[in-house]
Scaffold this active site. Structure first.
Site, PDB file in Angstrom:
ATOM      1  N   GLY A 267       9.048  11.177  43.194  1.00 51.25           N
ATOM      2  CA  GLY A 267       8.578  10.818  42.148  1.00 51.25           C
ATOM      3  C   GLY A 267       6.751  11.675  42.232  1.00 51.25           C
ATOM      4  CB  ALA A 268       3.944  11.650  42.661  1.00 53.28           C
ATOM      5  CG  MET A 269       2.751  14.764  48.958  1.00 48.47           C
ATOM      6  SD  MET A 269       3.442  13.371  49.494  1.00 48.47           S
ATOM      7  CE  MET A 269       2.123  13.324  50.567  1.00 48.47           C
ATOM      8  CD  GLU A 270       0.544  10.187  50.359  1.00 45.57           C
ATOM      9  OE1 GLU A 270       1.620  10.588  49.265  1.00 45.57           O
ATOM     10  OE2 GLU A 270       0.787  10.038  51.753  1.00 45.57           O
ATOM     11  CG  ASN A 271      -0.142  17.083  48.242  1.00 42.56           C
ATOM     12  OD1 ASN A 271       0.458  17.068  49.523  1.00 42.56           O
ATOM     13  ND2 ASN A 271       0.050  17.476  46.746  1.00 42.56           N
ATOM     14  CG  HIS A 303       1.975   4.487  45.597  1.00 41.69           C
ATOM     15  ND1 HIS A 303       2.837   3.558  45.613  1.00 41.69           N
ATOM     16  CD2 HIS A 303       2.376   5.708  45.594  1.00 41.69           C
ATOM     17  CE1 HIS A 303       3.447   3.984  47.012  1.00 41.69           C
ATOM     18  NE2 HIS A 303       3.215   5.132  47.043  1.00 41.69           N
ATOM     19  CD  GLU A 304       2.954   9.352  45.040  1.00 38.98           C
ATOM     20  OE1 GLU A 304       1.793   9.715  46.345  1.00 38.98           O
ATOM     21  OE2 GLU A 304       3.031   8.737  44.546  1.00 38.98           O
ATOM     22  CG  HIS A 307      -0.256   7.092  49.384  1.00 40.30           C
ATOM     23  ND1 HIS A 307      -0.345   6.559  50.609  1.00 40.30           N
ATOM     24  CD2 HIS A 307       0.298   7.358  49.184  1.00 40.30           C
ATOM     25  CE1 HIS A 307       0.965   5.840  50.246  1.00 40.30           C
ATOM     26  NE2 HIS A 307       1.773   6.519  49.588  1.00 40.30           N
ATOM     27  CD  GLU A 326       4.775   6.349  51.442  1.00 43.03           C
ATOM     28  OE1 GLU A 326       4.194   5.225  50.387  1.00 43.03           O
ATOM     29  OE2 GLU A 326       3.814   7.336  51.064  1.00 43.03           O
TER      30      GLU A 326
END
Ligand code: TRP
Ligand code: ZN
Length: 863
Positions: A267-271, A303-304, A307, A326
């Protein structure tokens, strides 16, 4: 059976008990990227320090690349060696500076892990172990460095250069190239590294934090997509304010950027400071995105963003602790979404999702604890159990502690573990310490797989009611015997005659195999309302009658319990109908009529409450699922509901009116109910149903109504069906996210010809396995279509297995995620089970299979 050759090649298992702290730490790293899609040169320079007293070489993880150079303290060395994909450098002394150089080819990276190209944009995905595909480094979450990143690229093709942290310098070069440098002061592991280079437009915003710092926000997309970014930007600001208010968490850098790309495995990434998103969780306007899409975008953006604290500032020690970030972050995004609209409807949606994906996982061959003990490929453990059951664990602790103590406990957790890599145990200890509770037995939730079953029976004698509770946790692979868990069960008794509550709501902590609770002064026969709000993620088995359930569906004061009573009533009816071939529909019809007629209820809630349980959820209640019998039983009940309540469905349909589109909870609720009503009108066989659906399809001023009408048409035998599909395709031919809906709607069709249609769609010029969204929209959707996937000739199984094998060569991670439906073979009759198993065996025997797909398929055969 796994043949000998495959068994020899079986990939290595990583075990939680083998965790050891890193032998070398890396306090700082400097990266220099000379970016080119065909050949990118990566120079890394980092300081390493010996961690403890040992003689081990420095181990740098890689993934097939060969080092062009290795320097130690500025001197080229040859003493290194390669062990598998890793690089081992013998070092004496306590600290050194390492320099390496490698060349990689983003253009040919079809796995979408590491540095890759998506539609002309260069971007990265490093979680969990993608960084090793970029350069040599200790690619593990407990090695935290501060990062300095320089990128150089052609300015015309890649005018925008982004990385983690804050921008510190940029400039042009004489040859049409340019460069930028970014610095991230917050120590982070490799999996949070990101860079993006591309021709991107930006929707900018600002957010002023609670301490008065101004943060520059940017949503970066292709220029043509810019008009579809306002909703994501609004959601981001709302999420930032929410995290300050609810958790006291403030953002910590001067910039926060989000980039949307079309090709993305998840879905996506929290970099850190540079979230990268699957474009489906950013882009929205009323014409192309449904209410469901809008809600999902806000949830994933939140959500991201969340994080940043639960994941980045406090990260995971090792991948067995994945649910630490998570599960907690899903709980946080669920709470955020609940606060934006109807909390009850949000809870219903989340529980439906849990039952659709996590319960089956927990009951099947891929069952694993929230904190797993071993894995072959960590990418396979980004599961509903880690995410959604993990969130339920946090929710239960929040319930046990209550809001004030839960907040004190999360404050303690963030304060104590800021800047470190922590464990699930660390989190639970903070809950215990700040909450003043003993969670020693609660910890079993992290260790034991399987969904607990609770039986509840109430008897009434004189003025005394006796509630008998018993729990049982079923065996799961590798865990034959289970101990009783700690189950927080909210319950309340209602009087069967007066409808009045007989008790207050109570929180019972069931922590033994069986328990009896006595209620005095119970003057009339009590009806039990239990697991209110779904306070524990368990299966309740009660002896409540259809009359009791109908009563609760009308009178319970807890909206979730009310919904649940209706679902249970429907489920009991459908199970009886499936097993016996027919059932009395009257109790369900009366209960649905009552709910539809109640003006006090929120329309979105009504829409949820009158929906029948899914075919797969009905199947989960049966010893052996019979997809055809389930389908027939469910369709018969849908038709009877449609006919018996025809006037009520028309009224609900018309109540949505012709008001122009607006996105708010009230308007969403009306649309949701209108489209549920459309489904029942179609199911009733009403003569004008086709005309109604087609008119809605054509006149809709939003995608929610248009897609719902298309779904109804796609499921039908009406002449308008083909025309609607063609119009939809033509109208949205240049929008990949909407074309995904076109594929998905057909893959989910209830028609008998769906297996053949889907096989043809796989040959459509717009179909490609290379794009994960497109692959999922056809193959993923088809494999959860119970009637079509399980067609008795086995063609559905063969199709999905063929697609998995083909996709495995391109993108193993996404291929492996398509496997679980085939792995459920034990749930079906002998003929189907044999066909499914044969496909799994064929997959496992495929030469060159990835360890991702191997793990999923082989465990599905064994488990
Ligand atoms: N951490 C990401 C999230 O939960 C998940 C994720 C994004 C991911 N990309 C991935 C997991 C690739 C595995 C592989 O939001
Ligand atoms: Zn996450």
């Amino acid at each position: 059976m796994i043949d000998a050759q495959t068994a020899i090649a079986a990939p290595a298992v990583t075990r939680r008990e083998d965790y050891r702290p890193p032998e070398w730490l890396v306090p700082e790293v400097v990266l220099d990227f000379d970016l080119d899609p065909a050949r990118t040169v990566v120079k890394a320079r980092f300081r390493v320090t010996r961690n403890g007293d040992h003689a081990a070489s420095l181990k740098l993880n890689g993934a097939g690349q060969a080092p062009l150079a290795v320097l130690v303290d500025g001197v080229a060395v040859n003493g290194w060696r390669q062990e598998g994909d890793d690089l081992l450098i013998p070092l004496d002394g306590a600290a050194h500076v390492i320099e390496t150089e490698v060349a990689i080819a983003p253009d040919s990276n079809t796995q979408l892990m590491g540095l890759y190209a998506s539609g002309g944009i260069l971007c990265t995905q490093c979680e969990a172990e993608g960084f090793r595909r970029i350069t040599y480094f200790p690619d593990r979450p407990d090695v935290l460095a501060t990062w300095h990143v320089k990128m150089t690229a052609d300015k015309a093709r890649f005018p925008v250069l982004l990385a983690n942290g804050d921008p510190i310098a940029a400039g042009d070069l004489a040859d049409g190239r340019h460069w930028a440098e970014w610095h991230d002061p917050f120590p982070k592991p490799t999996y949070l590294f990101a860079l993006v280079a591309g021709d991107l437009a930006v929707n900018r915003g600002t957010f002023v934090t609670q301490s008065g710092r101004e943060v520059a926000l940017g949503i970066w997309v292709r220029a043509a997509d810019l008009p579809r970014t306002d909703h994501a930007l609004d959601a981001l600001k709302t999420a930032m304010a929410w995290d300050e208010r609810v958790y006291g968490r403030e953002y910590d850098l001067d910039v926060f950027n989000i980039v949307a790309v079309d090709d993305f495995n998840f879905g996506a990434m929290e970099n850190k400071g540079l979230n990268i998103f699957n474009s489906r969780y950013i882009l929205a306007d009323p014409d192309t995105a449904t209410d469901y899409d809008y809600d999902a975008i806000a949830a994933v953006v939140a959500h991201e963003y969340f994080h940043n604290w639960s994941g980045n500032r406090v990260t995971c020690r090792d991948w067995f602790q994945l649910s630490l970030k998570e599960g907690f972050t899903v709980y946080r995004d669920q709470s955020f979404s609940a606060d934006q609209g109807s909390a009850a409807v949000k809870r219903i949606e989340d529980v439906r999702g849990l039952r659709a994906s996590q319960f089956p996982e927990d009951a099947g061959p891929l069952a694993h604890p929230v904190r797993p003990e071993s894995y072959i490929e960590i990418s396979n453990f980004y599961t509903a159990t880690i995410y959604n059951k993990g969130a339920e664990l946090i929710r239960m602790m929040a319930t046990i502690l209550g809001p004030a103590r839960f907040r004190a406990a999360t404050d303690l957790y963030f304060a104590r573990f800021d800047g470190t890599a922590a464990t699930c145990e660390d989190f639970v200890s903070c809950m215990e310490e700040a909450g003043g509770v003993d969670l020693s037995r609660f910890r079993l939730w992290y260790a034991q797989a399987g969904t607990p079953r609770v039986s509840a029976g109430i008897s009434h004698d004189g003025g005394r009611a006796t509630l008998r509770l018993a729990q049982h946790v079923p065996p799961t692979p590798g865990q034959p015997d289970k101990q009783p868990m700690v189950l927080p069960l909210k319950l309340r008794l209602f009087g069967a005659e007066t409808g009045k509550p007989l008790t207050d709501e109570q929180l019972v902590l069931l922590d033994t195999a069986a328990e009896t609770i006595v209620f005095d002064d119970v003057v009339e026969r009590p009806v039990l309302s239990i697991n209110r709000g779904f306070s524990a993620p368990v299966i309740i088995e009660s002896d409540r009658t259809a009359a009791d359930l109908a009563f609760l569906s009308a009178h319970d004061d807890d909206p979730f319990a009310r919904y649940e009573a209706m679902q249970q009533l429907m489920l009991d009816t459908l199970v009886a109908a499936t097993v016996e071939g027919r059932a009395d529909h009257q109790a369900v019809i009366r209960a649905v009529a009552g709910t539809l007629a109640n003006p006090a209820l929120d329309r979105a809630f009504v829409a949820e409450a009158v929906l029948l349980p899914s075919e797969s959820f009905i199947g989960d209640q049966l010893a052996t699922a019979d997809p055809d019998a389930i389908f027939d039983a469910r369709e018969a009940l849908r038709r009877d509901l449609g006919v018996a309540l025809a006037a009520a469905w028309r009224a609900a349909y018309d109540a949505a009116g012709n008001e122009p589109y607006a996105y708010n909870p009230h308007a969403k609720g009306l649309r949701r109910l209108r489209n549920v009503a459309l489904g029942y009108i179609a199911a009733s066989g009403a003569a004008d149903a086709a005309r109604l659906a087609f008119r809605q399809f054509e006149a809709a001023d939003n995608m929610t109504d248009r897609q719902a009408a298309l779904t109804t048409l796609a499921n039908s035998e009406w002449d308008e069906r083909e025309a609607a599909l063609d119009i939809f395709h033509y109208r949205y031919a240049d929008n990949p996210l909407v074309l995904d809906k076109w594929f998905q709607t057909q893959a989910l069709s209830t028609r008998g010809d769906t297996p053949a249609v889907v096989a043809q769609l796989a040959e459509h010029p717009d179909f490609t396995l290379a794009n994960p969204n497109r692959a999922r929209s056809l193959v993923g959707a088809f494999s959860v279509n119970q009637r079509a996937f399980h067609v008795i000739d086995g063609s559905g199984y063969r199709f999905v297995a063929d697609q998995i094998v083909a996709l495995d060569r391109i993108n193993p991670q996404t291929a492996a995620r398509l496997l679980p439906p085939l792995g459920r073979w034990r749930r079906f009759d002998e003929d189907r089970a044999a066909l499914m198993k044969a496909e799994l065996e064929r997959i496992v025997a495929t030469a060159g299979l990835s360890k991702d797909t191997f793990e999923q398929a082989s465990k599905s055969l064994e488990g």
